[in-house]
Write an enzyme that holds these catalytic residues in place. Sequence first.
Site, PDB file in Angstrom:
ATOM      1  N   ASN A 168       0.847  -1.409  -0.059  1.00 18.09           N
ATOM      2  CA  ASN A 168      -0.081   0.048  -0.138  1.00 18.09           C
ATOM      3  C   ASN A 168       0.864   1.220   0.010  1.00 18.09           C
ATOM      4  O   ASN A 168       0.488   2.290  -0.456  1.00 18.09           O
ATOM      5  CB  ASN A 168      -1.035   0.100   1.083  1.00 18.09           C
ATOM      6  CG  ASN A 168      -0.327  -0.268   2.457  1.00 18.09           C
ATOM      7  OD1 ASN A 168       0.924  -0.601   2.640  1.00 18.09           O
ATOM      8  ND2 ASN A 168      -1.250   0.136   3.574  1.00 18.09           N
ATOM      9  N   GLU A 265       4.449  -4.016  12.060  1.00 14.68           N
ATOM     10  CA  GLU A 265       3.152  -2.931  11.801  1.00 14.68           C
ATOM     11  C   GLU A 265       2.051  -3.885  10.955  1.00 14.68           C
ATOM     12  O   GLU A 265       2.254  -3.876  10.062  1.00 14.68           O
ATOM     13  CB  GLU A 265       3.793  -2.039  10.917  1.00 14.68           C
ATOM     14  CG  GLU A 265       5.037  -1.266  11.581  1.00 14.68           C
ATOM     15  CD  GLU A 265       4.311  -0.255  12.785  1.00 14.68           C
ATOM     16  OE1 GLU A 265       3.094  -0.123  12.796  1.00 14.68           O
ATOM     17  OE2 GLU A 265       5.104   0.563  13.328  1.00 14.68           O
ATOM     18  N   CYS A 299      -3.626   0.640   6.834  1.00  9.46           N
ATOM     19  CA  CYS A 299      -3.734  -0.187   8.086  1.00  9.46           C
ATOM     20  C   CYS A 299      -4.391   0.783   9.255  1.00  9.46           C
ATOM     21  O   CYS A 299      -4.981  -0.100  10.051  1.00  9.46           O
ATOM     22  CB  CYS A 299      -2.499  -0.778   8.445  1.00  9.46           C
ATOM     23  SG  CYS A 299      -1.215   0.664   8.537  1.00  9.46           S
ATOM     24  N   GLU A 479       7.698   2.891  14.503  1.00  7.13           N
ATOM     25  CA  GLU A 479       8.515   3.570  13.386  1.00  7.13           C
ATOM     26  C   GLU A 479       8.248   4.868  13.501  1.00  7.13           C
ATOM     27  O   GLU A 479       7.151   5.346  14.342  1.00  7.13           O
ATOM     28  CB  GLU A 479       7.640   2.971  12.062  1.00  7.13           C
ATOM     29  CG  GLU A 479       7.828   1.395  11.942  1.00  7.13           C
ATOM     30  CD  GLU A 479       7.572   0.980  10.421  1.00  7.13           C
ATOM     31  OE1 GLU A 479       6.495   1.100   9.864  1.00  7.13           O
ATOM     32  OE2 GLU A 479       8.802   0.377  10.063  1.00  7.13           O
TER      33      GLU A 479
HETATM   34  N1  LIG Z   1      -0.033  -2.696   8.648  1.00  2.00           N
HETATM   35  C1  LIG Z   1       0.096  -2.129   7.435  1.00  2.00           C
HETATM   36  O1  LIG Z   1       0.555  -1.093   7.200  1.00  2.00           O
HETATM   37  C2  LIG Z   1      -0.182  -3.018   6.599  1.00  2.00           C
HETATM   38  C3  LIG Z   1      -0.975  -3.967   6.726  1.00  2.00           C
HETATM   39  N2  LIG Z   1      -1.641  -5.038   5.769  1.00  2.00           N
HETATM   40  C4  LIG Z   1      -2.310  -6.161   6.082  1.00  2.00           C
HETATM   41  O2  LIG Z   1      -2.126  -7.172   5.247  1.00  2.00           O
HETATM   42  C5  LIG Z   1      -3.118  -7.777   4.377  1.00  2.00           C
HETATM   43  C6  LIG Z   1      -2.786  -8.113   3.145  1.00  2.00           C
HETATM   44  O3  LIG Z   1      -1.639  -7.599   2.656  1.00  2.00           O
HETATM   45  P1  LIG Z   1      -0.566  -8.499   2.088  1.00  2.00           P
HETATM   46  O4  LIG Z   1       0.482  -7.829   1.072  1.00  2.00           O
HETATM   47  O5  LIG Z   1      -1.081  -9.718   1.420  1.00  2.00           O
HETATM   48  O6  LIG Z   1       0.101  -8.781   3.311  1.00  2.00           O
HETATM   49  P2  LIG Z   1       1.060 -10.139   3.838  1.00  2.00           P
HETATM   50  O7  LIG Z   1       1.152 -10.039   5.082  1.00  2.00           O
HETATM   51  O8  LIG Z   1       0.631 -11.353   2.894  1.00  2.00           O
HETATM   52  O9  LIG Z   1       2.373  -9.678   3.047  1.00  2.00           O
HETATM   53  C7  LIG Z   1       3.065  -8.468   3.439  1.00  2.00           C
HETATM   54  C8  LIG Z   1       4.667  -8.999   3.120  1.00  2.00           C
HETATM   55  O10 LIG Z   1       5.048 -10.109   3.785  1.00  2.00           O
HETATM   56  C9  LIG Z   1       5.816 -11.109   2.854  1.00  2.00           C
HETATM   57  N3  LIG Z   1       5.463 -12.343   3.243  1.00  2.00           N
HETATM   58  C10 LIG Z   1       4.263 -13.253   2.970  1.00  2.00           C
HETATM   59  N4  LIG Z   1       4.455 -14.348   3.716  1.00  2.00           N
HETATM   60  C11 LIG Z   1       5.622 -14.352   4.312  1.00  2.00           C
HETATM   61  C12 LIG Z   1       6.491 -15.231   4.818  1.00  2.00           C
HETATM   62  N5  LIG Z   1       5.977 -16.570   5.405  1.00  2.00           N
HETATM   63  N6  LIG Z   1       7.661 -14.732   5.402  1.00  2.00           N
HETATM   64  C13 LIG Z   1       8.021 -13.644   5.377  1.00  2.00           C
HETATM   65  N7  LIG Z   1       7.486 -12.760   4.607  1.00  2.00           N
HETATM   66  C14 LIG Z   1       6.511 -13.032   4.163  1.00  2.00           C
HETATM   67  C15 LIG Z   1       4.661 -10.662   1.565  1.00  2.00           C
HETATM   68  O11 LIG Z   1       5.513 -11.073   0.365  1.00  2.00           O
HETATM   69  C16 LIG Z   1       4.924  -9.291   1.426  1.00  2.00           C
HETATM   70  O12 LIG Z   1       6.159  -8.698   1.333  1.00  2.00           O
HETATM   71  C17 LIG Z   1      -3.952  -6.503   4.289  1.00  2.00           C
HETATM   72  O13 LIG Z   1      -5.376  -6.749   4.041  1.00  2.00           O
HETATM   73  C18 LIG Z   1      -3.748  -5.828   5.599  1.00  2.00           C
HETATM   74  O14 LIG Z   1      -4.645  -6.535   6.703  1.00  2.00           O
HETATM   75  C19 LIG Z   1      -1.175  -4.623   4.394  1.00  2.00           C
HETATM   76  C20 LIG Z   1      -0.646  -3.601   4.196  1.00  2.00           C
HETATM   77  C21 LIG Z   1      -0.029  -2.705   5.090  1.00  2.00           C
HETATM   78  C1  LIG Z   2       0.598   7.501   5.763  1.00  3.36           C
HETATM   79  N1  LIG Z   2      -0.510   6.780   6.390  1.00  3.36           N
HETATM   80  C2  LIG Z   2      -0.404   7.214   7.824  1.00  3.36           C
HETATM   81  C3  LIG Z   2      -1.894   7.211   5.667  1.00  3.36           C
HETATM   82  C4  LIG Z   2      -0.256   5.196   6.605  1.00  3.36           C
HETATM   83  C5  LIG Z   2       0.926   4.493   6.916  1.00  3.36           C
HETATM   84  C6  LIG Z   2       0.720   3.413   7.429  1.00  3.36           C
HETATM   85  C7  LIG Z   2       0.657   2.168   6.157  1.00  3.36           C
HETATM   86  O1  LIG Z   2       1.380   1.532   5.645  1.00  3.36           O
HETATM   87  O2  LIG Z   2      -0.643   1.949   6.085  1.00  3.36           O
END
Ligand SMILES: NC(=O)C1=CN([C@@H]2O[C@H](COP(=O)(O)OP(=O)(O)OC[C@H]3O[C@@H](n4cnc5c(N)ncnc54)[C@H](O)[C@@H]3O)[C@@H](O)[C@H]2O)C=CC1
Ligand SMILES: C[N+](C)(C)CCCC(=O)O
Length: 505
Positions: A168, A265, A299, A479
Site C-alpha cells: 500500500n 506493523e 492499516c 516506526e
Molecule cells: N500494517 C500495515 O501497514 C499493512 C497491513 N496490511 C495487511 O496485510 C493484508 C494483506 O496484505 P498482503 O501484502 O497480502 O500482506 P502479507 O502479510 O501477506 O504480506 C506482507 C509482506 O510479507 C511477505 N510475506 C508473506 N508471507 C511471508 C512469510 N511467510 N515470511 C516472510 N514474509 C512473508 C509478503 O511477500 C509481503 O512482502 C491487508 O489486508 C492488511 O490486513 C497490508 C498492508 C499494510
Molecule cells: C501514511 N499513513 C499514515 C496514511 C499510513 C501509513 C501506514 C500504512 O502503511 O498503512
Amino acid sequence: MAQSILDAMPGASTGTVVVTDPLNFWAGKRVKPRQEINAEPVFEPATGRVLCQMVPCGAEEVDEAIQSAYTAYLKWSKMAGMERARVMLEAARIIRERREKIAKLEVINNGKTITEALVDIDIAWQCIEYYAGMAGTLAGQHVQLPGGAFAYTRREALGVCVGIGAWNYPFQIAAWKSAPALACGNAMVFKPSPMTPVTVVILAEIYKEARVPDGLFCVVQGRAETGTLLCHHPKVAKVSFTGSVPTGKKVMEMSAKGVKQVTLELGGKSPLIIFKDCELENAVKGALMANFLTQGQVCCNGTRVFVQREILPQFLEKVVKRTKAIVLGDPLLDGTRMGALISKPQLDKVLGFVSQAKQQGARVLCGGEPFVPSDPKLKGGYFMSPCVLDNCTDDMTCVKEEIFGPVMSVMPFDTEEEVVQRANNTTFGLASGVFTRDISRAHRVAENLEAGTCFINNYNISPVEVPFGGYKMSGFGRENGQVTIEYYSQLKTVVVEMGDVDCLF
Ligand SMILES: NC(=O)C1=CN([C@@H]2O[C@H](COP(=O)(O)OP(=O)(O)OC[C@H]3O[C@@H](n4cnc5c(N)ncnc54)[C@H](O)[C@@H]3O)[C@@H](O)[C@H]2O)C=CC1
Ligand SMILES: C[N+](C)(C)CCCC(=O)O
C-alpha cells in the site's frame, strides 16, 4: 543508466509503461534474477495490464544480498554519525528533486492517485532527513563508580536488518524502515511486496548515488519463500515487518528461532468516535480521511465510525454527499481523488465484504460496486465506488474484520462509557480518533482507547517526528519519532577499572 525508468516518467501516462530493468539490487547495482522461469506478472492496477515480471530470489541470491549488506555494515557502522548524516541528507535531497517522477512510477505500480503518491514520496525524504538529523546525536552515558572506576555505554548498530514491506505504501515503507536503520549504522536488505516491486529499487539507486557503501541497502524480490529465507538467515539481526497479522506471527516465530529482534506493523480495525458536540464539517472530513486514502487500503484507517445518535442523520447526509462526489478514475490525473485497488482478488474480496454486510443487515448508502471508468484504457482496472454502510452493528463481519478497501461502517452510540468499551472490543489496536469540542473528554477518551495512536479532531496525519505503531495484535515496536532509534540499535556497557582487582579467591 541509473535513472533509466525514471527518465521515461515525465511523458508517461497510464497504460504506457513497461519495466524491464532487473528489480533486485545488491553489491551496489541492479542484479538480474537467476530463475527467470519462476517469473510472475505484476499488474498496473488502473488498467489490468502487465507492468513487469517479478522473479523471486532463491537461497543463493538472498545469501549474496545479505553478505553484501554485511560487508557494507562493517564500513558504515564505523563512520561517525555526522558522516552518515551527510550521506543520508544527500539521499533525501535526490528524492526531493525527483519526487514527481518517483510518485508517477508509484502510481503506475500501486494504483493510488498522484496527489497521494506525492505526499508519500515527500514523507519518505522527510523521514530520511529526520533520521539523518538524529544520526549525529546518538550517544551513550558515562557512569561514575567507586574508586575512580567508571562505566560508559555505547549505542551500537545491530548489523544487517531485514525490511519486509506491504504493497500500500511501497516507497514510503522502505524509507520508514531504512532511514532509522541506516542512521544507527545498520545495513538493510528489503523485500517489497511481490505486487509492488518497482519503486524500492529506485530508493536503492538513490542511496548508492548519495554514496552509501555498496550493499548498504539491498533489494531482493519475492514472496513468502524469499521472506522465509530472509527471516531464517543467521547473519540477520532484526526483522521489521509491515503486513497482515497471520504473516506477522510467522515472521515472529521464525525470528524467535534465531533470537532476532522484531518490529511488527500489522493490520487494524480502528475506531473513530464522533461526539455530538463536535465541529460537524471537520468530523465529516475526518471520517473521509480516515477511510478513503489509498482506496481504503491503509492499516490505520478508522473504519468503525461511531457517531452519537443525536447527530447521526446530519452526519450521514453530509458524509454520503461528499463520498458520492469523490472523483474516481485515472490515478495519474491531478483531479482524480480515488484510483484503483491493488489487484483483482483484492477488489473481489472487498466487494465480497460489502455483499456480506448487506446480507447481515447493513444498508448501503452509497458505492460498494465495481466502477468502470469511461476512458477505454481503464476498462480492465480494479476500481470500485467508495462505500458508506449504515445500520451496522458490532457483531457484523464488516465491523469486525479488516476490509482493506474503501468501505466505511457507521454505528450510532449514546454515551462515552459505552462507546469506549465498544471501540476497545477488538483484537486490533493500531489507531483511533475522537472528534469533540470538549477538551477534557478528548483527552480522557484518548487515555482510555487501547491503540498506539489517537487522533483528536483529525485523522491519518503521520508526521515523521511522531512514533507510529500498534497495541494488541496490531503489532509492537514503533516506526518514526525518536524512539525508533532504540529499535535499531543496542547498548554496550563498558566497565573500566582504575585500581587493582579486588579478588575473592
Ligand atoms: N500494517 C500495515 O501497514 C499493512 C497491513 N496490511 C495487511 O496485510 C493484508 C494483506 O496484505 P498482503 O501484502 O497480502 O500482506 P502479507 O502479510 O501477506 O504480506 C506482507 C509482506 O510479507 C511477505 N510475506 C508473506 N508471507 C511471508 C512469510 N511467510 N515470511 C516472510 N514474509 C512473508 C509478503 O511477500 C509481503 O512482502 C491487508 O489486508 C492488511 O490486513 C497490508 C498492508 C499494510
Ligand atoms: C501514511 N499513513 C499514515 C496514511 C499510513 C501509513 C501506514 C500504512 O502503511 O498503512
